[in-house]
Design an enzyme around this catalytic site. Structure first.
Site, mmCIF file in Angstrom:
data_model
loop_
_atom_site.group_PDB
_atom_site.id
_atom_site.type_symbol
_atom_site.label_atom_id
_atom_site.label_comp_id
_atom_site.label_asym_id
_atom_site.label_seq_id
_atom_site.Cartn_x
_atom_site.Cartn_y
_atom_site.Cartn_z
ATOM 1 N N TYR A 11 18.698 -13.627 -29.830
ATOM 2 C CA TYR A 11 19.924 -13.841 -29.034
ATOM 3 C C TYR A 11 19.736 -14.956 -27.990
ATOM 4 C CZ TYR A 11 23.528 -12.620 -25.548
ATOM 5 O OH TYR A 11 24.559 -12.640 -24.640
ATOM 6 N N PHE A 80 9.932 -16.164 -26.102
ATOM 7 C CA PHE A 80 10.956 -15.116 -26.100
ATOM 8 C C PHE A 80 10.548 -13.914 -26.945
ATOM 9 C CE2 PHE A 80 13.628 -18.979 -25.617
ATOM 10 C CZ PHE A 80 14.385 -18.615 -24.521
ATOM 11 N N SER A 124 12.050 -10.040 -16.882
ATOM 12 C CA SER A 124 13.290 -9.286 -16.715
ATOM 13 C C SER A 124 13.413 -8.791 -15.286
ATOM 14 C CB SER A 124 13.268 -8.093 -17.673
ATOM 15 O OG SER A 124 14.277 -7.176 -17.334
ATOM 16 N N TYR A 148 8.547 -0.787 -21.849
ATOM 17 C CA TYR A 148 9.094 -2.135 -21.980
ATOM 18 C C TYR A 148 8.940 -2.905 -20.668
ATOM 19 C CZ TYR A 148 12.530 -5.873 -21.788
ATOM 20 O OH TYR A 148 13.134 -7.092 -21.586
ATOM 21 N N LYS A 152 6.544 -6.394 -19.374
ATOM 22 C CA LYS A 152 6.996 -7.610 -18.677
ATOM 23 C C LYS A 152 6.156 -7.829 -17.421
ATOM 24 C CE LYS A 152 10.074 -8.821 -21.595
ATOM 25 N NZ LYS A 152 9.760 -9.929 -22.483
HETATM 26 P P1 NAD Z 1 16.171 -10.619 -29.479
HETATM 27 O O1 NAD Z 1 15.620 -9.369 -30.054
HETATM 28 O O2 NAD Z 1 17.523 -11.048 -29.888
HETATM 29 O O3 NAD Z 1 15.152 -11.829 -29.738
HETATM 30 C C1 NAD Z 1 13.781 -11.651 -29.827
HETATM 31 C C2 NAD Z 1 13.310 -12.368 -31.086
HETATM 32 O O4 NAD Z 1 11.888 -12.233 -31.186
HETATM 33 C C3 NAD Z 1 13.896 -11.789 -32.368
HETATM 34 O O5 NAD Z 1 14.414 -12.850 -33.153
HETATM 35 C C4 NAD Z 1 12.724 -11.110 -33.063
HETATM 36 O O6 NAD Z 1 12.840 -11.174 -34.471
HETATM 37 C C5 NAD Z 1 11.557 -11.912 -32.531
HETATM 38 N N1 NAD Z 1 10.270 -11.217 -32.461
HETATM 39 C C6 NAD Z 1 9.978 -10.029 -31.889
HETATM 40 N N2 NAD Z 1 8.662 -9.758 -31.985
HETATM 41 C C7 NAD Z 1 8.092 -10.826 -32.630
HETATM 42 C C8 NAD Z 1 6.783 -11.159 -33.024
HETATM 43 N N3 NAD Z 1 5.744 -10.343 -32.779
HETATM 44 N N4 NAD Z 1 6.566 -12.321 -33.663
HETATM 45 C C9 NAD Z 1 7.603 -13.163 -33.921
HETATM 46 N N5 NAD Z 1 8.863 -12.902 -33.578
HETATM 47 C C10 NAD Z 1 9.114 -11.746 -32.939
HETATM 48 O O7 NAD Z 1 16.091 -10.467 -27.891
HETATM 49 P P2 NAD Z 1 16.688 -11.368 -26.741
HETATM 50 O O8 NAD Z 1 17.761 -10.594 -26.080
HETATM 51 O O9 NAD Z 1 16.975 -12.726 -27.232
HETATM 52 O O10 NAD Z 1 15.472 -11.385 -25.743
HETATM 53 C C11 NAD Z 1 14.527 -12.438 -25.722
HETATM 54 C C12 NAD Z 1 13.459 -12.137 -24.688
HETATM 55 O O11 NAD Z 1 14.082 -11.957 -23.423
HETATM 56 C C13 NAD Z 1 12.674 -10.848 -24.952
HETATM 57 O O12 NAD Z 1 11.336 -11.046 -24.592
HETATM 58 C C14 NAD Z 1 13.341 -9.846 -24.026
HETATM 59 O O13 NAD Z 1 12.472 -8.825 -23.659
HETATM 60 C C15 NAD Z 1 13.689 -10.730 -22.837
HETATM 61 N N6 NAD Z 1 14.815 -10.191 -22.055
HETATM 62 C C16 NAD Z 1 15.995 -9.912 -22.657
HETATM 63 C C17 NAD Z 1 17.041 -9.389 -21.915
HETATM 64 C C18 NAD Z 1 18.349 -9.053 -22.558
HETATM 65 O O14 NAD Z 1 19.133 -8.317 -21.961
HETATM 66 N N7 NAD Z 1 18.669 -9.539 -23.740
HETATM 67 C C19 NAD Z 1 16.869 -9.157 -20.543
HETATM 68 C C20 NAD Z 1 15.648 -9.476 -19.949
HETATM 69 C C21 NAD Z 1 14.618 -9.994 -20.723
HETATM 70 C C1 UD1 Z 2 19.436 -2.788 -19.501
HETATM 71 C C2 UD1 Z 2 17.996 -2.373 -19.620
HETATM 72 C C3 UD1 Z 2 17.129 -3.293 -18.784
HETATM 73 C C4 UD1 Z 2 17.359 -4.745 -19.180
HETATM 74 C C5 UD1 Z 2 18.838 -5.047 -18.990
HETATM 75 C C6 UD1 Z 2 19.147 -6.471 -19.325
HETATM 76 C C7 UD1 Z 2 18.189 0.035 -20.011
HETATM 77 C C8 UD1 Z 2 17.969 1.406 -19.444
HETATM 78 N N1 UD1 Z 2 17.874 -1.008 -19.186
HETATM 79 O O1 UD1 Z 2 19.799 -2.575 -18.185
HETATM 80 O O2 UD1 Z 2 15.769 -2.999 -18.929
HETATM 81 O O3 UD1 Z 2 16.584 -5.612 -18.375
HETATM 82 O O4 UD1 Z 2 19.586 -4.150 -19.817
HETATM 83 O O5 UD1 Z 2 20.009 -6.615 -20.372
HETATM 84 O O6 UD1 Z 2 18.569 -0.142 -21.160
HETATM 85 N N2 UD1 Z 2 26.961 1.379 -19.064
HETATM 86 C C9 UD1 Z 2 27.996 2.272 -19.287
HETATM 87 N N3 UD1 Z 2 28.281 2.622 -20.579
HETATM 88 C C10 UD1 Z 2 27.602 2.123 -21.656
HETATM 89 C C11 UD1 Z 2 26.549 1.199 -21.405
HETATM 90 C C12 UD1 Z 2 26.242 0.850 -20.096
HETATM 91 O O7 UD1 Z 2 28.643 2.751 -18.353
HETATM 92 O O8 UD1 Z 2 27.888 2.490 -22.794
HETATM 93 C C13 UD1 Z 2 26.678 0.984 -17.672
HETATM 94 C C14 UD1 Z 2 25.258 1.291 -17.202
HETATM 95 O O9 UD1 Z 2 25.199 2.572 -16.637
HETATM 96 C C15 UD1 Z 2 25.023 0.173 -16.186
HETATM 97 C C16 UD1 Z 2 25.840 -1.005 -16.753
HETATM 98 O O10 UD1 Z 2 26.799 -0.432 -17.629
HETATM 99 O O11 UD1 Z 2 25.564 0.517 -14.935
HETATM 100 C C17 UD1 Z 2 24.986 -2.006 -17.512
HETATM 101 O O12 UD1 Z 2 24.233 -1.314 -18.494
HETATM 102 P P1 UD1 Z 2 23.353 -2.086 -19.598
HETATM 103 O O13 UD1 Z 2 24.180 -3.148 -20.247
HETATM 104 O O14 UD1 Z 2 22.737 -1.065 -20.479
HETATM 105 O O15 UD1 Z 2 22.245 -2.854 -18.758
HETATM 106 P P2 UD1 Z 2 21.210 -2.284 -17.676
HETATM 107 O O16 UD1 Z 2 21.312 -0.836 -17.518
HETATM 108 O O17 UD1 Z 2 21.357 -3.117 -16.468
#
Ligand code: NAD
Ligand code: UD1
Length: 335
Positions: A11, A80, A124, A148, A152
């Site tokens: 993503y 990522f 994160s 998780y 990080k």
């Molecule tokens: P995502 O799952 O869409 O992307 C991660 C990608 O990494 C995927 O394409 C997956 O196939 C690949 N992958 C996983 N393990 C692998 C491995 N061992 N070798 C090769 N490829 C591998 O997730 P995202 O939302 O794009 O997140 C990217 C990064 O950002 C992650 O490290 C995630 O923890 C961090 N992050 C995401 C969020 C969020 O809300 N999306 C928030 C904070 C941090």
């Molecule tokens: C989640 C992750 C966090 C990550 C972050 C970034 C969890 C417990 N935490 O946090 O580690 O860094 O995403 O993307 O998954 N909510 C509802 N109904 C729903 C879903 C969510 O009310 O069906 C509320 C939650 O209570 C929260 C807000 O929406 O207040 C956001 O929730 P969510 O999108 O899951 O993100 P985080 O909880 O911030």
């Protein structure tokens, strides 16, 4: 620069690849497709009208990573690749520690061997734990209650120690707040497996009629309307933040919040989504979700000061683009 993007088919990675290509960099993607599809790589090339090199490999595979570093002159790495489902990490801690920590170690070892000194890491806001808002980079970190989050915090520590030991190594530790939305083209976006855990993908699936109604987890928090407050950031802004971080790397380890600095409650997001897209989101209030905190938003001033980056897109744009992607996905419109 030639940038190795691990998890580039995912993503945030896919959006960052388009931003890197637009900024004139070359991209090599390493992804095992465990949570993504190879067609995304094709879409990145279509959007940018440029080629990328793709390796379907596991980043914990040291030999496969070595081959990439041997074949290409890598100037920098954006890491990522990782597993990211908080709940799953509680059930499968070893998978999370192995995947997320070993991948960081394998990559940094290759960087040392091949003299690559630019590294950007996906961290994160979860590492702040239940701190006082707004979260600022100088705060002491609190335990995260799940494996998780610990991966990080540990990866941040490993990368900081490496930078301390080797002053030439420059690393940016980017703490994302809540990434949402999709590319304006509607071609790439977030596609969680099964029923989404996160708010925005849940809302888009309610809008589509795939899920009946949103369950709002608690309305008795000490917030503007009692529902949880988060700092939602458009994934396109987040992608630009990576380009800024990469281009402004300086020696040592540097932490940056990537958020908007703006808190939005669950009910405010629902209202914005309805307004932006002219759809109705039915919801009910249910109990709090265990582990949730009341409020989480960034002090985003350090990234602006040091990287010249700030988020530009507002909550309406986030809702509009998230919905455009979901609508496009199977082409079925409910309204
Ligand atoms: P995502 O799952 O869409 O992307 C991660 C990608 O990494 C995927 O394409 C997956 O196939 C690949 N992958 C996983 N393990 C692998 C491995 N061992 N070798 C090769 N490829 C591998 O997730 P995202 O939302 O794009 O997140 C990217 C990064 O950002 C992650 O490290 C995630 O923890 C961090 N992050 C995401 C969020 C969020 O809300 N999306 C928030 C904070 C941090
Ligand atoms: C989640 C992750 C966090 C990550 C972050 C970034 C969890 C417990 N935490 O946090 O580690 O860094 O995403 O993307 O998954 N909510 C509802 N109904 C729903 C879903 C969510 O009310 O069906 C509320 C939650 O209570 C929260 C807000 O929406 O207040 C956001 O929730 P969510 O999108 O899951 O993100 P985080 O909880 O911030």
């Amino acid at each position: 620069m030639n940038i190795l993007v691990t998890g580039g088919a995912g993503y945030i990675g896919s959006h960052t690849c388009t931003a890197l290509l637009k900024a004139g960099h070359s991209v090599i993607i390493a992804d095992n497709l465990s949570n993504s599809k190879s067609e995304t790589v094709r879409k990145i090339m279509d959007i940018a009208d440029k080629e990328v090199t793709f390796y379907e490999i596991d980043v914990t595979d040291a030999e496969a990573i070595d081959t990439i570093f041997r074949k290409h002159k890598i100037d920098g790495v954006i890491h990522f690749a990782g597993l990211k489902a908080v709940g799953e990490s509680v059930d499968k801690p070893l998978d999370y520690y192995y995947n997320n920590i070993v991948s960081t170690m394998v990559l940094t070892k290759a960087c040392q061997k091949y003299g690559v000194n630019r590294f950007v890491f996906s961290s994160s806001a979860t590492v702040y734990g239940d701190n006082k808002v707004p979260f600022v980079e100088t705060m002491g970190l609190l335990p995260t209650t799940n494996p998780y989050g610990e991966t990080k915090a540990m990866s941040e520590r490993i990368l900081t120690d490496i930078a301390n030991a080797n002053p030439a190594f420059s690393v940016s530790l980017l703490r994302y707040f809540n990434p949402v939305g999709a590319h304006w083209s509607g071609l790439i976006g977030e596609r969680p497996n099964g029923i989404p855990n996160n708010l925005m993908p849940y809302v888009t699936q309610v809008a589509k009629g795939k899920l009946g109604k949103l369950r709002v987890f608690g309305n008795d928090y000490l917030t503007v309307d009692g529902t949880g407050v988060r700092d939602y950031i458009h994934v396109a802004d987040l992608a630009e933040g990576h380009v800024a971080a990469l281009e402004n790397l300086t020696e040592g380890a540097h932490v940056y919040n990537l958020g908007t600095g703006q808190g939005t409650s669950v009910l405010e997001l629902v209202k914005a989504f309805e307004e932006a897209n002219d759809v109705k989101i039915p919801y009910e209030i249910v109990d709090r979700r265990p582990g949730d905190i009341a409020s989480c938003y960034a002090d985003a001033s350090k990234a602006e000061r040091e990287l010249g980056w700030e988020a530009k897109l507002d909550i309406i744009a986030m809702c509009r683009d998230a919905w455009r992607f979901e609508k496009n996905y199977k082409g079925k419109l409910r309204k």
